[in-house]
Write a protein that holds these residues in place. Structure first.
Motif, short mmCIF file in Angstrom:
data_model
loop_
_atom_site.label_atom_id
_atom_site.label_comp_id
_atom_site.label_asym_id
_atom_site.label_seq_id
_atom_site.Cartn_x
_atom_site.Cartn_y
_atom_site.Cartn_z
N GLN A 1 0.84 -1.04 0.10
CA GLN A 1 -0.04 0.09 -0.10
C GLN A 1 0.89 1.14 -0.23
O GLN A 1 0.49 2.23 -0.67
N PHE A 2 2.00 1.21 0.91
CA PHE A 2 2.91 2.29 0.71
C PHE A 2 3.37 2.84 -0.57
O PHE A 2 3.53 3.80 -1.09
N ALA A 3 3.99 1.65 -1.23
CA ALA A 3 4.47 1.86 -2.51
C ALA A 3 3.57 2.31 -3.63
O ALA A 3 3.60 3.34 -4.39
N VAL A 4 2.08 1.84 -3.58
CA VAL A 4 1.09 2.39 -4.44
C VAL A 4 1.00 3.92 -3.92
O VAL A 4 0.58 4.68 -4.87
N PHE A 5 1.02 4.33 -2.61
CA PHE A 5 0.71 5.49 -2.00
C PHE A 5 1.79 6.31 -2.79
O PHE A 5 1.44 7.75 -3.49
N LEU A 6 2.88 6.16 -2.78
CA LEU A 6 4.05 6.91 -3.34
C LEU A 6 3.97 7.25 -4.98
O LEU A 6 4.18 8.22 -5.32
N LEU A 7 3.63 6.23 -5.53
CA LEU A 7 3.30 6.24 -6.93
C LEU A 7 2.30 7.26 -7.20
O LEU A 7 2.38 8.07 -8.07
N SER A 8 1.23 7.09 -6.67
CA SER A 8 -0.18 7.76 -6.69
C SER A 8 0.27 9.18 -6.38
O SER A 8 -0.30 10.29 -6.82
N LEU A 9 0.88 9.70 -5.24
CA LEU A 9 1.09 10.99 -4.74
C LEU A 9 1.87 11.53 -6.07
O LEU A 9 1.71 12.69 -6.18
N TYR A 10 3.06 10.93 -6.47
CA TYR A 10 3.95 11.55 -7.55
C TYR A 10 2.83 12.15 -8.74
O TYR A 10 2.91 12.97 -9.26
N LEU A 11 1.81 10.99 -9.25
CA LEU A 11 1.12 11.26 -10.20
C LEU A 11 0.10 12.29 -9.97
O LEU A 11 -0.21 13.23 -10.96
N VAL A 12 -0.55 12.35 -8.76
CA VAL A 12 -1.30 13.35 -8.57
C VAL A 12 -0.87 14.93 -8.52
O VAL A 12 -1.15 15.88 -8.86
N LEU A 13 0.46 14.92 -7.61
CA LEU A 13 0.99 16.03 -7.61
C LEU A 13 1.65 16.58 -9.07
O LEU A 13 1.58 17.75 -9.65
N ASP A 14 1.99 15.70 -10.12
CA ASP A 14 2.36 15.93 -11.43
C ASP A 14 1.02 16.48 -12.16
O ASP A 14 1.58 17.35 -13.04
N TYR A 15 0.03 15.89 -11.76
CA TYR A 15 -1.29 16.58 -12.57
C TYR A 15 -1.66 17.85 -12.27
O TYR A 15 -1.97 18.62 -12.99
N LEU A 16 -1.53 18.21 -10.95
CA LEU A 16 -1.75 19.44 -10.40
C LEU A 16 -0.71 20.40 -10.72
O LEU A 16 -1.15 21.70 -11.09
N ALA A 17 0.42 20.03 -11.16
CA ALA A 17 1.53 20.95 -11.36
C ALA A 17 1.44 21.08 -13.07
O ALA A 17 1.72 22.23 -13.56
N ASP B 1 -1.44 17.37 -16.86
CA ASP B 1 -1.38 16.25 -17.62
C ASP B 1 -1.45 15.15 -17.13
O ASP B 1 -1.14 14.90 -15.76
N GLY B 2 -2.11 14.08 -17.38
CA GLY B 2 -1.96 12.58 -16.86
C GLY B 2 -3.18 12.53 -15.69
O GLY B 2 -2.97 11.72 -14.74
N TYR B 3 -4.50 13.18 -16.24
CA TYR B 3 -5.35 12.94 -15.29
C TYR B 3 -5.90 11.41 -15.11
O TYR B 3 -6.12 10.98 -13.98
N ALA B 4 -5.93 10.93 -16.46
CA ALA B 4 -6.47 9.40 -16.31
C ALA B 4 -5.47 8.56 -15.34
O ALA B 4 -6.06 7.70 -14.78
N TRP B 5 -4.20 8.62 -15.50
CA TRP B 5 -3.27 8.06 -14.72
C TRP B 5 -3.34 8.17 -13.18
O TRP B 5 -3.17 7.15 -12.16
N ALA B 6 -3.41 9.65 -12.85
CA ALA B 6 -3.68 9.81 -11.52
C ALA B 6 -4.80 9.44 -10.87
O ALA B 6 -4.72 8.84 -9.60
N THR B 7 -5.82 9.48 -11.51
CA THR B 7 -7.38 8.89 -11.30
C THR B 7 -7.08 7.34 -11.09
O THR B 7 -7.61 6.64 -9.71
#
Length: 207
Positions: free
Chosen positions: A69-85, A88-94
């Motif tokens: 779960q922690f590994a999934v969290f770290l990957l997801s956190l990166y994708l969410v922050l990347d989308y907000l910045a 791009d990458g809304y589908a991946w973040a979601t």
């Protein structure tokens, strides 16, 4: 019996971090003087509960799911922050947030079964009462994200902000469990170290 891979081993790995002073241990000078949690504190596990924990197959399941779960969290956190910045990458973040939430549901369900095996109740055992209470908030925020996503209640950026709020509570909750289990490990080590010394003093008194 499953004893080769328990929660204690995960906490032992965390305990090697350089931030021990912030987790209940103070180290001073070259003599490595340290102050641990009070040894008079009530142990996290009784001897019988520890035996049940070591024998439960759900201990291994929790030991695998927690770092997953922690590994999934770290990957997801990166994708969410990347989308907000970048926008791009809304589908991946979601998709990553949904995956993180699914893993959370799994670890909550199996954790409740583990708690029943060890403490005799599915949730809110005294040893983990406040951790379980906060877990309900974590679960509620993740669930709120899914509801908002599938019912289209928030715009994309609002959904990401809600996901970050859920992630913040997850980090706090994970820290609660790590510190509680680390304290239990220190208590166990202190008790094990005190036992031979107590035996030696009794033997000396007999002589």
């Amino acid at each position: 019996m499953i004893k080769s891979f328990t929660i204690d081993r995960l906490i032992a790995a965390v305990d090697r971090c350089p931030f021990s002073a912030h987790a209940g241990r103070i180290v001073a000078n070259s003599e490595s003087f340290h102050i641990d949690e009070p040894r008079s504190a009530k142990p996290l596990y009784t001897a019988e509960e520890r035996r049940r924990r070591d024998e439960s197959p759900w201990t291994l399941v929790q030991g695998i799911l927690a770092p997953t779960q922690f590994a999934v969290f770290l990957l997801s956190l990166y994708l969410v922050l990347d989308y907000l910045a970048t926008g791009d990458g809304y589908a991946w973040a979601t998709g990553s947030i949904v995956a993180k939430t699914v893993v959370l549901y799994i670890i909550m369900i199996t954790g409740a079964i583990w708690e029943k095996d060890v403490f005799g109740r599915y949730l809110f055992a005294p040893a983990f009462y406040w951790e379980d209470v906060f877990s309900m908030l974590v679960l509620a925020l993740h669930t709120a994200y899914l509801v908002a996503l599938f019912l289209n209640l928030l715009p994309p950026q609002g959904l990401m902000v809600l996901a970050l709020a859920a992630y913040a509570t997850y980090v706090i909750n994970a820290g609660q469990f790590v510190l509680k289990l680390r304290a239990a490990r220190l208590q166990q080590n202190a008790a094990a170290a005190a036992a031979p010394a107590h035996g030696a003093s009794v033997a000396g008194a007999v002589k």
